[in-house]
Scaffold this motif. Sequence first.
Motif, mmCIF file in Angstrom:
data_model
loop_
_atom_site.group_PDB
_atom_site.id
_atom_site.type_symbol
_atom_site.label_atom_id
_atom_site.label_comp_id
_atom_site.label_asym_id
_atom_site.label_seq_id
_atom_site.Cartn_x
_atom_site.Cartn_y
_atom_site.Cartn_z
ATOM 1 N N TYR A 1 0.809 -1.230 0.000
ATOM 2 C CA TYR A 1 0.000 0.000 0.000
ATOM 3 C C TYR A 1 0.841 1.278 0.000
ATOM 4 O O TYR A 1 0.512 2.259 -0.664
ATOM 5 C CB TYR A 1 -0.936 -0.006 1.210
ATOM 6 C CG TYR A 1 -1.859 1.194 1.273
ATOM 7 C CD1 TYR A 1 -2.809 1.412 0.269
ATOM 8 C CD2 TYR A 1 -1.781 2.111 2.315
ATOM 9 C CE1 TYR A 1 -3.651 2.511 0.310
ATOM 10 C CE2 TYR A 1 -2.628 3.208 2.371
ATOM 11 C CZ TYR A 1 -3.562 3.399 1.364
ATOM 12 O OH TYR A 1 -4.390 4.494 1.397
ATOM 13 N N ALA A 2 1.920 1.276 0.755
ATOM 14 C CA ALA A 2 2.756 2.478 0.846
ATOM 15 C C ALA A 2 3.797 2.485 -0.268
ATOM 16 O O ALA A 2 3.989 1.494 -0.973
ATOM 17 C CB ALA A 2 3.437 2.543 2.209
ATOM 18 N N PHE A 3 4.445 3.606 -0.434
ATOM 19 C CA PHE A 3 5.520 3.730 -1.421
ATOM 20 C C PHE A 3 6.658 4.461 -0.742
ATOM 21 O O PHE A 3 6.533 5.631 -0.372
ATOM 22 C CB PHE A 3 5.033 4.495 -2.655
ATOM 23 C CG PHE A 3 5.798 4.150 -3.892
ATOM 24 C CD1 PHE A 3 5.445 3.042 -4.655
ATOM 25 C CD2 PHE A 3 6.880 4.904 -4.295
ATOM 26 C CE1 PHE A 3 6.154 2.704 -5.798
ATOM 27 C CE2 PHE A 3 7.601 4.578 -5.433
ATOM 28 C CZ PHE A 3 7.231 3.471 -6.191
ATOM 29 N N THR A 4 7.764 3.756 -0.544
ATOM 30 C CA THR A 4 8.874 4.286 0.242
ATOM 31 C C THR A 4 9.966 4.858 -0.651
ATOM 32 O O THR A 4 10.388 4.221 -1.616
ATOM 33 C CB THR A 4 9.461 3.181 1.139
ATOM 34 O OG1 THR A 4 8.463 2.775 2.072
ATOM 35 C CG2 THR A 4 10.675 3.678 1.901
ATOM 36 N N GLY B 1 20.219 11.621 -10.740
ATOM 37 C CA GLY B 1 18.839 11.751 -10.272
ATOM 38 C C GLY B 1 18.152 10.415 -10.048
ATOM 39 O O GLY B 1 17.022 10.371 -9.560
ATOM 40 N N THR B 2 18.827 9.322 -10.396
ATOM 41 C CA THR B 2 18.256 7.984 -10.165
ATOM 42 C C THR B 2 17.993 7.800 -8.675
ATOM 43 O O THR B 2 18.778 8.209 -7.824
ATOM 44 C CB THR B 2 19.212 6.901 -10.682
ATOM 45 O OG1 THR B 2 19.313 7.013 -12.107
ATOM 46 C CG2 THR B 2 18.711 5.512 -10.333
ATOM 47 N N LEU B 3 16.867 7.166 -8.384
ATOM 48 C CA LEU B 3 16.385 7.059 -6.999
ATOM 49 C C LEU B 3 15.944 5.632 -6.708
ATOM 50 O O LEU B 3 15.409 4.946 -7.575
ATOM 51 C CB LEU B 3 15.186 8.001 -6.847
ATOM 52 C CG LEU B 3 14.541 8.179 -5.476
ATOM 53 C CD1 LEU B 3 15.453 8.993 -4.563
ATOM 54 C CD2 LEU B 3 13.187 8.879 -5.625
ATOM 55 N N ARG B 4 16.175 5.212 -5.486
ATOM 56 C CA ARG B 4 15.580 3.947 -5.047
ATOM 57 C C ARG B 4 14.218 4.252 -4.434
ATOM 58 O O ARG B 4 14.115 5.008 -3.464
ATOM 59 C CB ARG B 4 16.458 3.233 -4.025
ATOM 60 C CG ARG B 4 15.825 1.915 -3.579
ATOM 61 C CD ARG B 4 16.665 1.165 -2.575
ATOM 62 N NE ARG B 4 15.969 -0.060 -2.153
ATOM 63 C CZ ARG B 4 16.398 -0.867 -1.205
ATOM 64 N NH1 ARG B 4 17.521 -0.602 -0.560
ATOM 65 N NH2 ARG B 4 15.716 -1.939 -0.875
ATOM 66 N N ALA B 5 13.178 3.682 -5.000
ATOM 67 C CA ALA B 5 11.819 3.885 -4.508
ATOM 68 C C ALA B 5 11.045 2.609 -4.737
ATOM 69 O O ALA B 5 11.076 2.046 -5.836
ATOM 70 C CB ALA B 5 11.159 5.050 -5.238
ATOM 71 N N GLU B 6 10.368 2.112 -3.695
ATOM 72 C CA GLU B 6 9.735 0.804 -3.787
ATOM 73 C C GLU B 6 8.404 0.753 -3.054
ATOM 74 O O GLU B 6 8.221 1.423 -2.028
ATOM 75 C CB GLU B 6 10.649 -0.269 -3.177
ATOM 76 C CG GLU B 6 11.937 -0.470 -3.925
ATOM 77 C CD GLU B 6 12.801 -1.558 -3.296
ATOM 78 O OE1 GLU B 6 12.429 -2.060 -2.229
ATOM 79 O OE2 GLU B 6 13.847 -1.869 -3.874
ATOM 80 N N PRO B 7 7.496 -0.077 -3.558
ATOM 81 C CA PRO B 7 6.272 -0.352 -2.809
ATOM 82 C C PRO B 7 6.615 -0.985 -1.463
ATOM 83 O O PRO B 7 7.582 -1.746 -1.350
ATOM 84 C CB PRO B 7 5.520 -1.347 -3.706
ATOM 85 C CG PRO B 7 6.117 -1.171 -5.069
ATOM 86 C CD PRO B 7 7.547 -0.806 -4.831
#
Length: 482
Positions: A186-189, A349-355
């Motif tokens: 549900y969240a996105f970190t 600008g690459t980012l780590r972002a995950e559900p």
Amino acid sequence: MGSTSAHNDTTGLGRRDLIKRSAALGLIAVPTMGFLSACATGGGGGDDKSSKPEGEKTAKNPLGVKNGAPMEAFIFKGGLGDQYAKDAEADYKATYGVDVKHTGTQAVGPKLTPRFAGGNPPDVIDNSGADHLDMNKLSSQKQLQDLGVLLDAASIDDPNKKVRDTIHPSTIEKGKHGDVFDVLYYAFTIYGTWYSQKLLDSKGWQYPKTLSEMVTLCGEIKKTGVAPWTYAGKYPYYVHFNLFAQIAKIGGMDGWIAIDNLEPNAWTKNDAVKEVLEHYEELAAKKYFLEGSQGLTHIQSQTAWNKGRAVFIPNGSWVENEAAPTTPKDFGMAVGALFDGTGDKLPHGTLRAEPSEPYIVSAKGKNPAGGMELLRIMLSKKHAQNFATKVKSLTCVMDATEGMQLSPGLASASKVFKEAGKNIISLQLQEWYPALTDEKLGGLTGQLLTGELKAADWIKKAQAEADKVAADSSITKFKRTV
């Protein structure tokens, strides 16, 4: 992860799917196997479809929820709390005329293991925390409801749009076991290097673009008597949020996927591994970490950072809510994307972002349609915005926070996420093999940051530990291609 009591005291560690395990995982491993054996032979009557309450499927009730049918929710109550879920449950009650039986707890696994074994699990579960249930095994035992019907249902906000078209595509990819989508993250970190914008501005410092610029800035910071970095030394795998993603940015996703897939020499033959580990070795050698960080919990390190004893900390976007009790009002919490190295495969600008924050619906619960409907309600813009307001975190609902007045940390996270565009990194190693990453590699990282271990030795030992996991037939293996 150390003792569970530390996390129970702070309610800090488990609202996301990655940071929850290491030693504490052992507390649930044996009973999980036990309950799965029981599930295979017992509790089968719960899956008789004729026993499920069925309502009429309409445009406003696409899942066919029956009015007045009992519904139960079990929500992990950690750093995110559980009020956001209670708010969604209130809307469920208003529509279907029944109070949702709500339990907020940090002990999801211990409390639900016997219930799954007995064939009477709750309908919807936020399966987070140190003592979470093993979703890989639950899925293999057909205990998880296939949520494909939820994805294909009309969204609350626009009946002409399916739910699947309103959420981030990576949410669907991450929530699959094989071809079956049965976990809704549900969240996105947003992961990265966190800092106080006010502090940087007051000193005239710029957030570095490259690893070498970071080293230079650390030298400037140290001259002022402040530590450049701190970290949760009791749980050094917090450092992996940045360290692992930095390897993927410089060396490319193909190189990281080889690491995720436990391929031979995946660590030792990747030049990016050497570059990143030597960067951390240099930070340690120049004493750029706050003295005593190796003895700090996640809460203690965040407090030291909030108090201005250190400038940077590796963390995820839950930190704003978790650290709120000690964060000065004008702190200006912000997060930066990954640094550029040498010959990077992925752009600046690459980012780590995950559900994150995994929700499951019990296939053998009494009211799976109701469980899915609660998730459909949570995936409305109203409740996605409520989540952002209550816990200062994004959800998987795309563009839900457009036009909102966001808290500083969340505004910064949203900005770097938007700037990254398609250049988003998602990693699986910590999710698939937490004992490897959090205990074995975490121990090596702890030694690296105190100067007890050289980068070259970290890499050799890490490869050896990965090889052990690859050769252990008792550990379920996973493969990714993208």
